[in-house]
Design a protein around this motif. Structure first.
Motif, PDB file in Angstrom:
ATOM      1  N   UNK A   1       0.976  -1.054   0.010  1.00 44.50           N
ATOM      2  CA  UNK A   1       0.203   0.244   0.150  1.00 44.50           C
ATOM      3  C   UNK A   1       1.059   1.497  -0.151  1.00 44.50           C
ATOM      4  N   UNK A   2       2.037   1.203   0.458  1.00 41.84           N
ATOM      5  CA  UNK A   2       3.090   2.204   1.023  1.00 41.84           C
ATOM      6  C   UNK A   2       3.416   2.145  -0.901  1.00 41.84           C
TER       7      UNK A   2
ATOM      8  N   UNK B   1       1.491  -2.728  -6.519  1.00 42.32           N
ATOM      9  CA  UNK B   1       1.086  -1.422  -6.809  1.00 42.32           C
ATOM     10  C   UNK B   1       1.263  -0.874  -7.891  1.00 42.32           C
ATOM     11  N   UNK B   2       1.609  -0.781  -9.114  1.00 45.59           N
ATOM     12  CA  UNK B   2       1.137  -0.518 -10.213  1.00 45.59           C
ATOM     13  C   UNK B   2      -0.310  -0.296 -10.633  1.00 45.59           C
TER      14      UNK B   2
ATOM     15  N   UNK C   1       2.124   1.945  -3.248  1.00 46.24           N
ATOM     16  CA  UNK C   1       1.056   2.683  -4.347  1.00 46.24           C
ATOM     17  C   UNK C   1       0.657   4.095  -3.726  1.00 46.24           C
ATOM     18  N   UNK C   2       0.317   3.851  -2.946  1.00 43.75           N
ATOM     19  CA  UNK C   2       0.652   5.574  -2.614  1.00 43.75           C
ATOM     20  C   UNK C   2       2.296   5.965  -3.095  1.00 43.75           C
ATOM     21  N   UNK C   3       3.224   5.657  -3.357  1.00 45.21           N
ATOM     22  CA  UNK C   3       4.669   6.540  -3.793  1.00 45.21           C
ATOM     23  C   UNK C   3       4.029   6.672  -5.087  1.00 45.21           C
ATOM     24  N   UNK C   4       2.993   5.611  -5.928  1.00 43.09           N
ATOM     25  CA  UNK C   4       2.616   5.853  -7.749  1.00 43.09           C
ATOM     26  C   UNK C   4       2.128   6.986  -8.412  1.00 43.09           C
ATOM     27  N   UNK C   5       1.469   7.558  -7.262  1.00 41.06           N
ATOM     28  CA  UNK C   5       0.295   8.409  -7.206  1.00 41.06           C
ATOM     29  C   UNK C   5       0.909   9.550  -7.138  1.00 41.06           C
ATOM     30  N   UNK C   6       1.955   9.897  -6.781  1.00 38.08           N
ATOM     31  CA  UNK C   6       2.614  11.390  -6.735  1.00 38.08           C
ATOM     32  C   UNK C   6       1.962  12.079  -5.847  1.00 38.08           C
TER      33      UNK C   6
END
Length: 207
Positions: free
Chosen positions: A92-93, A193-194, A95-100
């Motif tokens: 989940x972290x 995540x992606x 995932x969050x990083x990929x959201x900018x």
């Protein structure tokens, strides 16, 4: 064969064919629905989420209002979980990083389904461990409070074993909740995540 017998036989064949077709539609629809939920793309709005009364890792009483104003990824687990829970939190972290910049409006909420061991202090120690994402909101409560929250989210869990070495079986779905505190989509824990980020971004765009 008499005409009446032929007609009866034909009618029976039609009825059986109709029944088989109906069953096929139900099975296929059910499978497609399950796959959609696993992908996080189901368009329905099942009754997921609602009021709850829990305690955060600081020992403060909280309720569903903590979801207001932010997008939330809600996950039910426990601190003694050997694999799925830490893996999911890490994913989940990622995932969050990929959201900018969109991640500024996204919070992770970890609800313990093991209140017997997961005190507020235990949650605080667990979530502050190296390797876990910063800022995760940890929630616990009494057995009754946890059970009520799990029912609201249709999250399954059960205690397995006795004594100090017991463990907990539980569902692995992550719930994406909107800024209004209402359910938006389910995310399979192994979506990656992606693809999870793509899903969250699409849902955020819809509002």
């Amino acid at each position: 064969m008499p005409r009446r017998s032929i007609l009866l036989f034909a009618g029976a064949c039609i009825a059986i064919a109709t029944a088989l077709a109906t069953v096929t539609v139900i099975v296929v629809t059910g499978r497609e629905r399950a796959e959609a939920v696993a992908e996080g793309t189901a368009t329905g709005q099942p009754s997921v989420g609602g009021p709850f009364q829990l305690v955060n890792k600081e020992g403060q009483a909280v309720d569903q209002s903590l979801l207001n104003g932010k997008w939330s990824l809600v996950f039910f687990g426990f601190t003694y979980c050997p694999d799925f829970c830490p893996t999911t939190l890490t994913a989940l972290e990622a995932t969050r990083e990929r959201l900018g910049d969109a991640a500024d409006d996204l919070q992770i909420v970890f609800v313990s389904i093991d209140p017997e061991r997961d005190t507020p202090q235990a949650l605080k120690d667990y979530l502050s461990s190296d390797g876990f994402p910063p800022g995760v909101i940890g929630l616990t409560g009494s057995e009754e409070q946890v059970a009520a929250a799990a029912r609201a989210y249709r999250a399954f869990y059960e205690k397995v074993g006795e004594g100090e070495d017991y463990t907990m079986n539980h569902s692995l779905t992550v719930y994406l909740m909107g800024p209004d505190g209402r359910f938006r989509s389910a995310i399979a824990h192994d979506l990656g995540p992606e693809r999870s980020a793509e899903l969250v971004r699409r849902v955020m765009a819809r509002g």
